[in-house]
Design a protein around this motif. Structure first.
Motif, mmCIF file in Angstrom:
data_model
loop_
_atom_site.group_PDB
_atom_site.id
_atom_site.type_symbol
_atom_site.label_atom_id
_atom_site.label_comp_id
_atom_site.label_asym_id
_atom_site.label_seq_id
_atom_site.Cartn_x
_atom_site.Cartn_y
_atom_site.Cartn_z
ATOM 1 N N VAL A 152 131.299 29.943 -32.106
ATOM 2 C CA VAL A 152 132.111 29.379 -31.031
ATOM 3 C C VAL A 152 133.571 29.381 -31.459
ATOM 4 C CG1 VAL A 152 130.348 27.993 -29.929
ATOM 5 C CG2 VAL A 152 131.516 27.057 -31.902
ATOM 6 N N VAL A 153 133.976 30.448 -32.097
ATOM 7 C CA VAL A 153 135.379 30.613 -32.436
ATOM 8 C C VAL A 153 136.179 30.633 -31.143
ATOM 9 C CG1 VAL A 153 137.079 32.139 -33.497
ATOM 10 C CG2 VAL A 153 134.805 31.914 -34.500
ATOM 11 N N ARG A 154 137.231 29.884 -31.077
ATOM 12 C CA ARG A 154 138.004 29.774 -29.844
ATOM 13 C C ARG A 154 138.458 31.163 -29.387
ATOM 14 N NH1 ARG A 154 138.613 25.608 -33.114
ATOM 15 N NH2 ARG A 154 138.618 23.503 -32.293
ATOM 16 N N PRO A 155 138.015 31.629 -28.221
ATOM 17 C CA PRO A 155 138.320 32.984 -27.792
ATOM 18 C C PRO A 155 139.773 33.168 -27.400
ATOM 19 C CG PRO A 155 137.176 31.798 -26.048
ATOM 20 C CD PRO A 155 137.160 30.901 -27.271
ATOM 21 N N ASP A 156 140.478 32.085 -27.137
ATOM 22 C CA ASP A 156 141.858 32.199 -26.704
ATOM 23 C C ASP A 156 142.840 32.080 -27.855
ATOM 24 O OD1 ASP A 156 141.260 29.558 -27.215
ATOM 25 O OD2 ASP A 156 142.364 28.754 -25.499
ATOM 26 N N SER A 157 142.365 32.148 -29.086
ATOM 27 C CA SER A 157 143.250 32.021 -30.227
ATOM 28 C C SER A 157 144.254 33.161 -30.260
ATOM 29 C CB SER A 157 142.447 32.004 -31.527
ATOM 30 O OG SER A 157 143.322 32.013 -32.641
ATOM 31 N N ALA A 158 145.509 32.835 -30.565
ATOM 32 C CA ALA A 158 146.541 33.861 -30.657
ATOM 33 C C ALA A 158 146.532 34.549 -32.009
ATOM 34 C CB ALA A 158 147.911 33.233 -30.410
ATOM 35 N N PHE A 159 145.792 33.998 -32.972
ATOM 36 C CA PHE A 159 145.836 34.524 -34.324
ATOM 37 C C PHE A 159 144.797 35.618 -34.544
ATOM 38 C CE2 PHE A 159 147.207 30.015 -34.784
ATOM 39 C CZ PHE A 159 148.537 30.279 -35.079
ATOM 40 N N LEU A 160 145.154 36.577 -35.383
ATOM 41 C CA LEU A 160 144.229 37.638 -35.750
ATOM 42 C C LEU A 160 143.376 37.245 -36.942
ATOM 43 C CD1 LEU A 160 146.623 40.712 -35.332
ATOM 44 C CD2 LEU A 160 144.973 39.772 -33.698
ATOM 45 N N PHE A 161 143.716 36.117 -37.564
ATOM 46 C CA PHE A 161 142.928 35.545 -38.646
ATOM 47 C C PHE A 161 142.602 34.103 -38.272
ATOM 48 C CE2 PHE A 161 145.460 38.880 -40.463
ATOM 49 C CZ PHE A 161 144.636 39.490 -41.394
ATOM 50 N N HIS A 162 141.574 33.537 -38.887
ATOM 51 C CA HIS A 162 141.236 32.146 -38.635
ATOM 52 C C HIS A 162 142.341 31.232 -39.156
ATOM 53 C CE1 HIS A 162 137.024 32.534 -37.274
ATOM 54 N NE2 HIS A 162 137.051 33.636 -37.982
#
Length: 393
Positions: A152-162
């Motif tokens: 459930v990694v946030r799909p709207d994250s702006a980052f290419l890494f965690h």
């Protein structure tokens, strides 16, 4: 991502094969279905949450020996709280997909001999034995439910890494306050470049870069990042966009002067930073932003030589959507060029550009509730000579 992590991390794979109910939530490993006893020795079910420290995109290691726990105080067969768990009450913000996991406390129980766990498998097995042991013995409960879920990694994250910095600090709920912002940075000189560097490491949705000038050697002496000779004479916005495109998404470039014709390019912007050093250009930008009701922060610096040293001030001024016109009328920022502007020596130093950017981004984060602000100031001046900050509310 869940399957990538399991395939590249043998300890996570062992947990999965053992039967633990695993999920990945951003920078956290979530282990559901952990049985324990309450004070009346009734069976309860909780969850472990532990921080993932990413070595790269697919490999993770432990941040420490602690775990978070979603559940009450675990008790033993004697009805007493299980001893030597350390930690204490706390909370942690996870994503909406993990809304069933309400962290209430943390545990800190180091291995006796080594003082640290070899890997995630050893950590989860150890805490499960301590906390679930009484429930397993009394109720024949099991933590091995084989109910692993998709990540459930946030799909709207702006980052290419965690974003493991946020998860390590357990400030995900505060970081989320910035996710809906679309930022415009107008002017990518020294201060604007540092504003970009700081904001690029926040989860804002989008950053739009505006500057008509090209990148010269002197820019490299007061901006973050490396100097690549091939960058010289390229548009500044393209140079800076390229510096961050391997780190995050949402950075776009506009090699233009911002004026009355820029309204369309500013559509959807929720906040702006004005980092220009010419009063006439600032005046047109102010008029446009105020007309569009876009709140913004304007920065400025004034340095002079005196007594064989540099002195001066750094200014940060906030113009809200509702009170910005009133703030403008106070003439806190120069809106015209001085008659001798062509001959003026514009002294700027990297650390002062960075500090000007720091003060501006800190104020923005205060406005969003990320940082606490006792007084709602709209104007601040850092006086270099006596290292004093004066604010106006």
């Amino acid at each position: 991502m869940f399957h990538q992590l399991v395939s590249h991390n043998p300890d996570l794979r062992r947990l999965l094969e053992r039967g633990y109910a695993l999920a990945i939530d951003g920078g956290y490993l979530v282990v559901r279905d952990i049985p324990y006893l309450d004070e009346s020795k009734a069976l309860q079910v909780g969850a472990f949450v532990t921080t993932l420290q990413f070595v790269d995109k697919t490999r993770v290691v432990q941040a420490d020996h602690q775990v978070f726990f979603a559940g009450g105080v675990p008790h033993g067969m004697d009805g007493r709280p299980i001893p030597n768990l350390g930690g204490g009450p706390c909370s942690l913000s996870l994503s909406e997909a993990s809304r069933d996991v309400g962290v209430q406390r943390s545990f800190s129980n180091k291995p006796l001999h080594s003082g640290k766990f070899d890997d995630f498998f050893a950590k989860i097995e150890s805490y499960t034995a301590i906390i679930s042991g009484p429930a397993i013995a009394l109720h024949d409960a099991t933590p091995y439910t084989f109910k692993a879920t998709a990540d459930v990694v946030r799909p709207d994250s702006a980052f290419l890494f965690h974003d493991t910095l946020t998860s390590r600090a357990a400030i995900g709920d505060l970081s989320c306050k910035l996710t809906n912002d679309v930022i415009a940075i107008i002017g990518l000189g020294g201060t604007g470049a540092y504003v970009l560097d700081f904001l690029a490491k926040t989860p804002v949705k989008e950053i739009r870069l505006f500057d008509f000038d090209v990148f010269h050697v002197h820019n490299a002496f007061r901006s973050p990042g490396r100097l690549d000779e091939s960058d010289l004479s390229k548009p500044k916005v393209e140079v800076y966009r390229a510096r961050y495109e391997t780190f995050r998404t949402g950075v776009s470039s506009f090699p233009v002067y911002v004026n009355a014709s820029s309204a369309e390019q500013l559509g959807g912007v929720t906040f702006a930073f004005v980092c220009v050093d010419k009063g006439a250009a600032r005046a047109g930008i102010f008029e446009l932003l105020l007309g569009l009701q876009i709140p913004f922060i304007d920065v400025g610096m004034g340095l002079k030589r005196k007594d064989e040293a540099l002195g001066g001030m750094i200014r940060t001024t906030y113009y809200s959507a509702s009170e910005g016109t009133h703030t403008k009328e106070r003439q806190l920022a120069p809106l015209a060029d001085a008659p001798d502007e062509e001959y003026r020596v514009n002294i700027q130093i990297a650390e002062l550009n960075a500090m000007n950017a720091c003060l501006a981004v800190i104020r923005f984060k205060q406005l969003r509730g990320f940082y606490r602000a006792v007084d709602p100031y709209y104007h601040s001046v850092f006086e270099l000579d006596d290292t004093k900050i004066v604010t106006e509310c």
